[in-house]
Design an enzyme around this catalytic site. Structure first.
Site, PDB file in Angstrom:
ATOM      1  CG  ASP A   1      53.883  72.993  23.621  1.00 55.12           C
ATOM      2  OD1 ASP A   1      53.526  74.034  22.772  1.00 55.12           O
ATOM      3  OD2 ASP A   1      53.385  71.783  23.277  1.00 55.12           O
ATOM      4  CB  ILE A   2      55.870  77.950  20.709  1.00 55.55           C
ATOM      5  CG1 ILE A   2      54.844  77.273  19.704  1.00 55.55           C
ATOM      6  CG2 ILE A   2      57.483  77.753  20.463  1.00 55.55           C
ATOM      7  CD1 ILE A   2      55.064  78.176  18.361  1.00 55.55           C
TER       8      ILE A   2
ATOM      9  CD  GLN B   1      49.267  62.486  16.720  1.00 56.19           C
ATOM     10  OE1 GLN B   1      48.624  61.476  16.298  1.00 56.19           O
ATOM     11  NE2 GLN B   1      50.613  62.487  16.108  1.00 56.19           N
TER      12      GLN B   1
ATOM     13  CG  HIS C   1      54.365  65.318  19.684  1.00 57.73           C
ATOM     14  ND1 HIS C   1      53.740  65.109  18.473  1.00 57.73           N
ATOM     15  CD2 HIS C   1      53.583  66.102  20.496  1.00 57.73           C
ATOM     16  CE1 HIS C   1      52.576  65.749  18.817  1.00 57.73           C
ATOM     17  NE2 HIS C   1      52.262  66.195  19.850  1.00 57.73           N
TER      18      HIS C   1
ATOM     19  CG  HIS D   1      52.545  66.787  25.173  1.00 59.87           C
ATOM     20  ND1 HIS D   1      52.421  68.074  24.751  1.00 59.87           N
ATOM     21  CD2 HIS D   1      51.912  66.171  24.301  1.00 59.87           C
ATOM     22  CE1 HIS D   1      51.774  68.384  23.561  1.00 59.87           C
ATOM     23  NE2 HIS D   1      51.581  66.816  23.442  1.00 59.87           N
TER      24      HIS D   1
HETATM   25  P1  AMP Z   1      49.222  67.622  19.995  1.00 57.29           P
HETATM   26  O1  AMP Z   1      49.612  67.045  18.541  1.00 57.29           O
HETATM   27  O2  AMP Z   1      48.122  67.618  20.482  1.00 57.29           O
HETATM   28  O3  AMP Z   1      50.114  66.721  20.946  1.00 57.29           O
HETATM   29  O4  AMP Z   1      49.826  68.913  20.336  1.00 57.29           O
HETATM   30  C1  AMP Z   1      50.798  69.549  19.421  1.00 57.29           C
HETATM   31  C2  AMP Z   1      51.771  70.301  20.507  1.00 57.29           C
HETATM   32  O5  AMP Z   1      52.473  71.150  19.628  1.00 57.29           O
HETATM   33  C3  AMP Z   1      50.817  71.564  21.139  1.00 57.29           C
HETATM   34  O6  AMP Z   1      51.118  71.304  22.574  1.00 57.29           O
HETATM   35  C4  AMP Z   1      51.275  72.720  20.524  1.00 57.29           C
HETATM   36  O7  AMP Z   1      51.296  73.836  21.369  1.00 57.29           O
HETATM   37  C5  AMP Z   1      52.615  72.316  20.024  1.00 57.29           C
HETATM   38  N1  AMP Z   1      53.413  73.093  19.016  1.00 57.29           N
HETATM   39  C6  AMP Z   1      52.617  73.573  17.880  1.00 57.29           C
HETATM   40  N2  AMP Z   1      53.474  73.931  17.032  1.00 57.29           N
HETATM   41  C7  AMP Z   1      54.765  74.212  17.613  1.00 57.29           C
HETATM   42  C8  AMP Z   1      56.032  74.776  17.286  1.00 57.29           C
HETATM   43  N3  AMP Z   1      56.401  75.388  16.320  1.00 57.29           N
HETATM   44  N4  AMP Z   1      57.088  74.590  18.191  1.00 57.29           N
HETATM   45  C9  AMP Z   1      56.838  74.074  19.519  1.00 57.29           C
HETATM   46  N5  AMP Z   1      55.659  73.525  19.917  1.00 57.29           N
HETATM   47  C10 AMP Z   1      54.577  73.554  18.970  1.00 57.29           C
END
Ligand code: AMP
Length: 140
Positions: free
Chosen positions: A34-35, A97, A103, A105
């Site tokens: 996660d970035i 989400q 995904h 975590h």
């Molecule tokens: P969620 O959909 O709430 O589970 O969260 C999406 C997750 O994706 C968040 O923790 C963001 O920090 C992460 N995220 C968003 N864009 C990217 C990316 N390009 N690469 C890696 N992680 C990402």
């Protein structure tokens, strides 16, 4: 529930159209860092088959993603000397989400260190690259 959108950011990462800090791949799953980590070493595990979230994923893909999440959790404990691991998975807007390709975590935790709020701080690219290298090596 809305249909799967093939232009979501994780679909683009899976197709190699956007970069990521990859840590693991097999025939059915893909994982990267996660970035905007909620804690150092925060990883995301995805099924390769398109699925919006837990409401439409196949049970087999979901089970496989959880197997990979377990592997990554164990590797995180080793690599980051974590005291514990938080697993999170959000479904639809109402469930928290933000990106609509399923995904899980995997968040390594240290005693006394609170998680940052979601998507609050972007990690430095060199830190992510080094962590991804270490995790990928531990997962081999
Ligand atoms: P969620 O959909 O709430 O589970 O969260 C999406 C997750 O994706 C968040 O923790 C963001 O920090 C992460 N995220 C968003 N864009 C990217 C990316 N390009 N690469 C890696 N992680 C990402």
């Amino acid at each position: 529930m809305p249909a799967y959108d093939p232009n979501n950011i994780f679909a683009k990462i899976l197709r190699g159209e956007l970069p990521c800090y990859k840590i693991y791949e097999d025939d059915k799953a893909f994982a990267f860092l996660d970035i905007m980590p909620r804690a150092s070493g925060h990883a995301l595990v995805l099924p390769k088959t398109p699925a919006r979230n837990i409401l439409d994923v196949s049970p087999d893909d979901l089970a496989h993603v959880m197997k990979v999440a377990q592997k990554i959790a164990k590797a995180s404990v080793e690599v980051f000397a974590a005291d514990g691991v938080t697993i999170q998975q959000f479904n639809e807007n109402a469930g928290g989400q933000v990106v609509f390709h399923l995904h899980v975590h995997v968040i390594p935790r240290k005693i006394g260190v609170a998680m940052k709020p979601p998507a609050s701080v972007k990690e430095a690219p060199d830190v992510l690259a080094e962590q991804a290298k270490q995790l990928a090596a531990a997962l081999r």
